[in-house]
Design a protein around this motif. Sequence first.
Motif, PDB file in Angstrom:
ATOM      1  N   TRP A 125       0.640  -1.234  -0.076  1.00 38.44           N
ATOM      2  CA  TRP A 125      -0.272  -0.243  -0.212  1.00 38.44           C
ATOM      3  C   TRP A 125       1.021   1.385   0.635  1.00 38.44           C
ATOM      4  CZ3 TRP A 125      -5.197   0.714  -0.368  1.00 38.44           C
ATOM      5  CH2 TRP A 125      -5.890   2.277  -0.082  1.00 38.44           C
ATOM      6  N   LEU A 126       0.926   2.739  -0.667  1.00 37.68           N
ATOM      7  CA  LEU A 126       1.622   3.437  -1.388  1.00 37.68           C
ATOM      8  C   LEU A 126       1.052   4.434  -0.608  1.00 37.68           C
ATOM      9  CD1 LEU A 126       2.451   2.408  -4.682  1.00 37.68           C
ATOM     10  CD2 LEU A 126       3.468   1.600  -2.161  1.00 37.68           C
ATOM     11  N   ASP A 127       1.980   5.137  -0.533  1.00 39.37           N
ATOM     12  CA  ASP A 127       1.535   6.962   0.174  1.00 39.37           C
ATOM     13  C   ASP A 127       2.462   7.620  -1.598  1.00 39.37           C
ATOM     14  OD1 ASP A 127       4.592   6.346   0.105  1.00 39.37           O
ATOM     15  OD2 ASP A 127       4.616   7.144   2.027  1.00 39.37           O
ATOM     16  N   TRP A 128       1.851   8.831  -1.091  1.00 42.30           N
ATOM     17  CA  TRP A 128       2.300   9.372  -2.313  1.00 42.30           C
ATOM     18  C   TRP A 128       3.785   9.276  -2.712  1.00 42.30           C
ATOM     19  CZ3 TRP A 128      -0.691  11.404  -6.169  1.00 42.30           C
ATOM     20  CH2 TRP A 128      -1.716  12.585  -5.600  1.00 42.30           C
ATOM     21  N   ALA A 129       5.638   9.502  -1.860  1.00 38.06           N
ATOM     22  CA  ALA A 129       6.428   9.020  -2.053  1.00 38.06           C
ATOM     23  C   ALA A 129       6.804   7.573  -2.719  1.00 38.06           C
ATOM     24  CB  ALA A 129       7.424   9.619  -0.868  1.00 38.06           C
ATOM     25  N   GLY A 130       5.591   6.477  -2.198  1.00 43.06           N
ATOM     26  CA  GLY A 130       6.030   4.915  -3.278  1.00 43.06           C
ATOM     27  C   GLY A 130       5.573   5.481  -4.287  1.00 43.06           C
ATOM     28  N   TRP A 131       4.029   5.867  -5.037  1.00 44.03           N
ATOM     29  CA  TRP A 131       3.436   5.945  -5.802  1.00 44.03           C
ATOM     30  C   TRP A 131       4.330   6.935  -6.774  1.00 44.03           C
ATOM     31  CZ3 TRP A 131       1.840  10.553  -8.745  1.00 44.03           C
ATOM     32  CH2 TRP A 131       1.157   9.966  -9.632  1.00 44.03           C
ATOM     33  N   SER A 132       4.526   7.496  -6.687  1.00 46.09           N
ATOM     34  CA  SER A 132       5.692   8.553  -7.052  1.00 46.09           C
ATOM     35  C   SER A 132       6.828   7.672  -7.572  1.00 46.09           C
ATOM     36  CB  SER A 132       6.206   9.785  -6.752  1.00 46.09           C
ATOM     37  OG  SER A 132       6.862  10.573  -7.175  1.00 46.09           O
ATOM     38  N   ARG A 133       7.570   6.789  -6.950  1.00 45.57           N
ATOM     39  CA  ARG A 133       8.346   5.760  -7.215  1.00 45.57           C
ATOM     40  C   ARG A 133       8.149   4.580  -8.399  1.00 45.57           C
ATOM     41  NH1 ARG A 133      10.098   6.036  -1.444  1.00 45.57           N
ATOM     42  NH2 ARG A 133       8.664   3.620  -1.474  1.00 45.57           N
ATOM     43  N   GLU A 134       7.081   4.673  -8.243  1.00 48.63           N
ATOM     44  CA  GLU A 134       6.116   3.337  -8.961  1.00 48.63           C
ATOM     45  C   GLU A 134       5.475   3.708 -10.386  1.00 48.63           C
ATOM     46  OE1 GLU A 134       5.395  -0.879  -8.671  1.00 48.63           O
ATOM     47  OE2 GLU A 134       6.258   0.283  -7.680  1.00 48.63           O
TER      48      GLU A 134
END
Length: 311
Positions: free
Chosen positions: A201-210
């Motif tokens: 489950w991603l936050d904004w930082a994880g979503w950006s990386r993905e």
Amino acid sequence: MSLSHLNAWRAVDAVLREKSVARAAEDLSVTQAAVSAQIRRLEEWLGRSLFRRTPGGLEPVEDLAALAAALRAGFAGITSVQDALRSGVSERRLSLTVTQTFAESWLPHHLPDLFARIGAVDLRIDATWDVVDLACADVHFAIRFMPPPEEGYCAVDLLPSGVVPVCTPAFAQRYGLAPGQANLGELPIVHIDVPTSDETWLDWAGWSRETGIDISSASGAPQFALTGSGARIARAGIGLVLGGLSDVVHAVESGDLVMPFGQSSIVPARYWHRLLWYEKRPLGPVQRKFRDWIAERAAEDRARMQRLFGV
């Protein structure tokens, strides 16, 4: 068994469940000293120790640890007897513990259909993230974002999970949002706190990386840290929301919200929303109807999610 011993066994069960005298005391609405005293009196009556006293707290002896499930089942049995002897009004009671986001978005969308299906019902909803022990609590079902349940619990898989940026059509037009963007610019983004152990489950930082979409320039724009339904917050038009798929599916279908970057901005997660109940606690007619109803509604929404999100 005298009442004092029954209360002491409740204290033992609470410590086993919570793995902490402090949390057990909070669960039983008594002091830590009362929990410790009840356990000591029970040990004196039994003529043996039930816990080892360690610097880290109480640890159950091997015999007690092996019997923990039987003790929990005993209290669940008492709860079942209590439910069976209640009046006809209580037979219409349906109690749920539900995550806040599910209670704010998915359930209200479907509740009119629930009442049409099962008629008058005493519906009680606890919308918190707190973990509830269904073996002992006076709750029929839990709806949780979780992996498959452990042994002793039954479950219905409801909805898959993941995240996608959403906003109102007017917000997307105002900021010129469209598929193919490489960065978000100085865009107001909303940070929603979703407590979960799902590492996918991603936050904004994880979503950006993905996704490879840069959000670094958005750090200078207004940002909001909120809790609750992503769909509800996005509808307010105050920022771009990284919404959960099950939370925003109906708003996206209706056009109230849009996915400005398209399906490619969706990142699935591993856990599912699941309906959970304790297998040794019998379900009455109202509870069985609810279980079957929510399974049907979830199947329809899974088809919606496949069409809209491709998951």
